[in-house]
Motif scaffolding. Structure first.
Motif, short mmCIF file in Angstrom:
data_model
loop_
_atom_site.label_atom_id
_atom_site.label_comp_id
_atom_site.label_asym_id
_atom_site.label_seq_id
_atom_site.Cartn_x
_atom_site.Cartn_y
_atom_site.Cartn_z
N PRO A 103 -17.83 -0.25 -3.62
CA PRO A 103 -16.87 -0.76 -4.62
C PRO A 103 -17.55 -1.58 -5.71
O PRO A 103 -18.40 -2.43 -5.43
CB PRO A 103 -15.92 -1.62 -3.78
CG PRO A 103 -16.00 -1.04 -2.40
CD PRO A 103 -17.42 -0.59 -2.24
N GLU A 136 -7.28 -6.12 -5.26
CA GLU A 136 -7.15 -4.90 -4.46
C GLU A 136 -8.04 -5.03 -3.25
O GLU A 136 -9.01 -5.82 -3.23
CB GLU A 136 -7.53 -3.67 -5.28
CG GLU A 136 -6.59 -3.35 -6.42
CD GLU A 136 -6.96 -2.05 -7.11
OE1 GLU A 136 -8.13 -1.64 -7.00
OE2 GLU A 136 -6.07 -1.45 -7.74
N GLY A 137 -7.72 -4.25 -2.24
CA GLY A 137 -8.52 -4.26 -1.03
C GLY A 137 -8.44 -2.92 -0.33
O GLY A 137 -7.76 -1.99 -0.77
N VAL A 138 -9.15 -2.84 0.80
CA VAL A 138 -9.17 -1.63 1.60
C VAL A 138 -8.83 -1.99 3.03
O VAL A 138 -9.21 -3.05 3.53
CB VAL A 138 -10.55 -0.93 1.51
CG1 VAL A 138 -11.65 -1.83 2.06
CG2 VAL A 138 -10.55 0.40 2.24
N LEU A 186 -11.59 -6.33 -2.26
CA LEU A 186 -12.58 -5.67 -3.10
C LEU A 186 -12.59 -6.19 -4.54
O LEU A 186 -13.59 -6.04 -5.24
CB LEU A 186 -12.34 -4.15 -3.12
CG LEU A 186 -12.37 -3.44 -1.77
CD1 LEU A 186 -12.18 -1.94 -1.97
CD2 LEU A 186 -13.68 -3.72 -1.04
N LEU A 221 -4.32 3.10 3.04
CA LEU A 221 -5.77 3.00 2.98
C LEU A 221 -6.21 1.87 2.05
O LEU A 221 -7.08 1.08 2.41
CB LEU A 221 -6.37 4.33 2.51
CG LEU A 221 -6.08 5.55 3.39
CD1 LEU A 221 -6.61 6.81 2.72
CD2 LEU A 221 -6.73 5.37 4.76
N ARG A 222 -5.64 1.82 0.88
CA ARG A 222 -5.94 0.77 -0.09
C ARG A 222 -4.66 -0.02 -0.35
O ARG A 222 -3.56 0.52 -0.21
CB ARG A 222 -6.49 1.36 -1.39
CG ARG A 222 -7.81 2.11 -1.22
CD ARG A 222 -8.30 2.67 -2.55
NE ARG A 222 -8.66 1.62 -3.48
CZ ARG A 222 -9.87 1.10 -3.60
NH1 ARG A 222 -10.85 1.55 -2.83
NH2 ARG A 222 -10.13 0.15 -4.49
N SER A 263 0.85 -1.19 0.00
CA SER A 263 0.00 0.00 0.00
C SER A 263 0.88 1.24 0.00
O SER A 263 1.85 1.31 0.76
CB SER A 263 -0.92 0.02 1.23
OG SER A 263 -1.61 1.25 1.32
N GLY A 320 -8.16 -6.06 6.72
CA GLY A 320 -8.58 -5.51 5.44
C GLY A 320 -9.73 -6.29 4.84
O GLY A 320 -10.12 -7.35 5.34
N HIS A 379 -19.20 -1.08 7.06
CA HIS A 379 -18.44 -1.28 5.83
C HIS A 379 -19.37 -1.99 4.85
O HIS A 379 -20.39 -2.55 5.25
CB HIS A 379 -17.20 -2.13 6.10
CG HIS A 379 -17.51 -3.53 6.51
ND1 HIS A 379 -18.11 -3.84 7.71
CD2 HIS A 379 -17.31 -4.74 5.88
CE1 HIS A 379 -18.27 -5.15 7.82
NE2 HIS A 379 -17.80 -5.72 6.72
#
Length: 491
Positions: A442, A95-97, A66, A33-34, A29, A63, A466
């Motif tokens: 997302p 990808e993720g958050v 996404l 954040l992402r 990252s 996390g 979330h």
């Protein structure tokens, strides 16, 4: 295939499998954040919407994945039976958050699936201090109940799902949990008579919960056309605003300016409570309007109060009525349903100065406030819905609109919704529309809706900590409507 070639192919596959299994599950990252990540395909323990732990220097992070896709990577040249060959290997990238942990950049953090207890700890730590609604179980964390933030319903909410997705059932779950956990007033425009049994507890509900729910549902009142006494769905002509009265008689203020003016003057002078009063009024204009009503069949509508005391609109001001279910499905004509929906929305707007928090539930919203209203009565109801969507929040008027077809609901209503409850949606056009309107969710999670099972939903917005995938929990009250049994198909 000869033995030599078969042997080479088998060795190639073994070598490729070993290389693919050696892919390290790593995440990086640049903003904390992402994150982007890679992982081996076998075994692929990560899923879109699932929870992961990111372990690097310092405290671990929690996390959510996404997006996830298969990619090919160049493994370079490898030796095979004394010769060199170029090899491509497959791996997962996504990808993720970051949901929890230090908001700092990290590089090559180990990625692993989060244990349910790790997710539970985070959910408990971030739970709001106000009432929560245990709506259902997380489908990406076995055994965990996802509690929605009841206070999140002070934003407009959009619930959509195609026929057979469990939309009606899910809306019933939300209404029951709101009745149990909050003091929020609720008004339901119910076009299919799905919520008329909100006071009737199912036989399989635990006794303690049943007792609590019966107490909470004591203020639920249902108004329907076939009822008698104060429970009958009814209005007095004089309660409707001038536009609704004219629309019921199909009078346009420009095209029918003379008759429209006569109606306005007549109603101001005589203040008739029913259309029947026009027949006895000693004025030529009254007789003409009475004939118009008779020719259109408006005077025969069952929704008129006639000799009944009070009206459905009075219930909107009755402090003893905690939840009013307006059974639009009990009315015989589409015109009566539109008139009723518009009258209820108009009265709620007129009462806005009271600033009494009220959840206005519009089921099958594509009929009440469609994108393209087909008649004057529906156009009026749509105008009232748009006004509440745009300005209602400051007065404590919160919409919950439910539909099978999001594109069929007026865009000025949909665009004001800050919460989304999305159930199965196979239409690619509807999903594309949802991605455009609800950009705070997302896209990778929205796309999952095409494969949702019965009762599965994606919830996001202020009502959820979330964007979460949930399986809606059990109903407490009986369902009002039900599908037609398929006994005609035989055994």
């Amino acid at each position: 295939m000869d033995a030599t070639l078969a042997g080479r192919l088998a060795e190639y596959r073994v070598m490729r499998r070993d290389l693919e299994a050696s892919v390290l599950p790593l995440a990086t990252s640049v903003d904390g954040l992402r994150f982007g990540f890679q992982a081996p395909l076998e075994p692929l323990a990560l899923r879109v919407g699932g929870y992961v732990v990111l372990e690097s220097t310092g405290a671990p992070r929690l996390g959510q994945v996404l997006s996830l896709a298969v990619e090919h990577a160049d493994a370079g040249e490898v030796g095979l039976h004394g010769a060199s060959t170029h090899m491509l290997i497959r791996l997962a990238r996504g990808e993720g958050v970051v949901l929890d942990g230090p908001l700092e950049p990290f590089h090559d953090a180990i990625v692993r699936p989060a244990a349910p207890e790790e997710v539970r700890t985070w959910l408990h730590a971030t739970a709001p201090r106000r009432a929560v609604l245990p709506a259902g179980q997380l489908t990406r964390a076995d055994g965990l109940v996802h509690a929605l933030d009841a206070g999140g319903f002070d934003r407009h909410t959009f619930l959509c799902g195609q026929s057979g997705s469990g939309k009606t059932y899910a809306l019933g779950v939300l209404l029951e949990r709101l009745l149990l956990a909050t003091s929020l007033r609720i008004v339901v425009l119910d076009p299919n008579s799905d919520y008329v049994r909100l006071t009737e507890v199912r036989d399989d509900v635990a006794p303690e919960l049943a007792a609590r729910y019966r107490e909470a549902a004591a203020g639920v009142v249902v108004h329907r056309a076939a009822a008698s006494g104060t429970g009958r769905l009814r209005f007095r002509l004089g309660e409707l605003d001038e536009q609704a009265q004219a629309a019921a008689l199909r009078l346009d203020p420009i095209r029918d300016r003379d008759e429209y003016a006569e109606l306005t003057a007549l109603l101001a002078d005589l203040r008739p409570e029913t259309l029947a009063a026009l027949h006895t009024a000693d004025r030529p204009a009254a007789a003409a309007l009475a004939r118009r009503a008779s020719n259109l069949g408006v005077d025969a509508w069952s929704v008129w109060a006639r000799t009944d005391p009070g009206s459905t609109l009075d219930a909107l001001e009755d402090p003893a009525v905690r939840c009013l279910v307006v059974d639009l499905g009990s009315l015989a004509t589409r015109e009566e349903q539109a008139l009723t929906a518009g009258a209820v929305l108009e009265r709620l707007w007129r009462l806005r100065a009271r600033r009494e928090p009220t959840l206005i539930v519009i089921d099958e919203a594509h009929n009440v406030c469609p994108a393209v209203p087909a008649d004057p009565l529906t156009a009026l109801a749509t105008e009232h819905a748009i006004r509440i969507a745009a300005e209602g929040r400051k007065f404590g008027l919160y919409l919950l609109t439910a539909t099978q077809r999001p594109q069929k609901v007026h865009p000025n209503v949909v665009s004001q919704c800050d919460n989304l409850v999305l159930m199965r949606m196979n239409s690619s056009a509807d999903l594309a529309y949802a991605r455009d309107v609800f950009s705070f969710i997302p896209a990778g999670l929205l796309d999952l809706a095409a494969g949702f099972t019965l009762g599965q939903a994606l919830v996001g917005g202020k009502l959820s900590s979330h964007p979460a995938l949930v399986k809606m929990g059990p109903r407490i009250a009986q369902e009002g409507g039900a599908d037609v049994p398929s006994t005609w198909a035989g055994t």
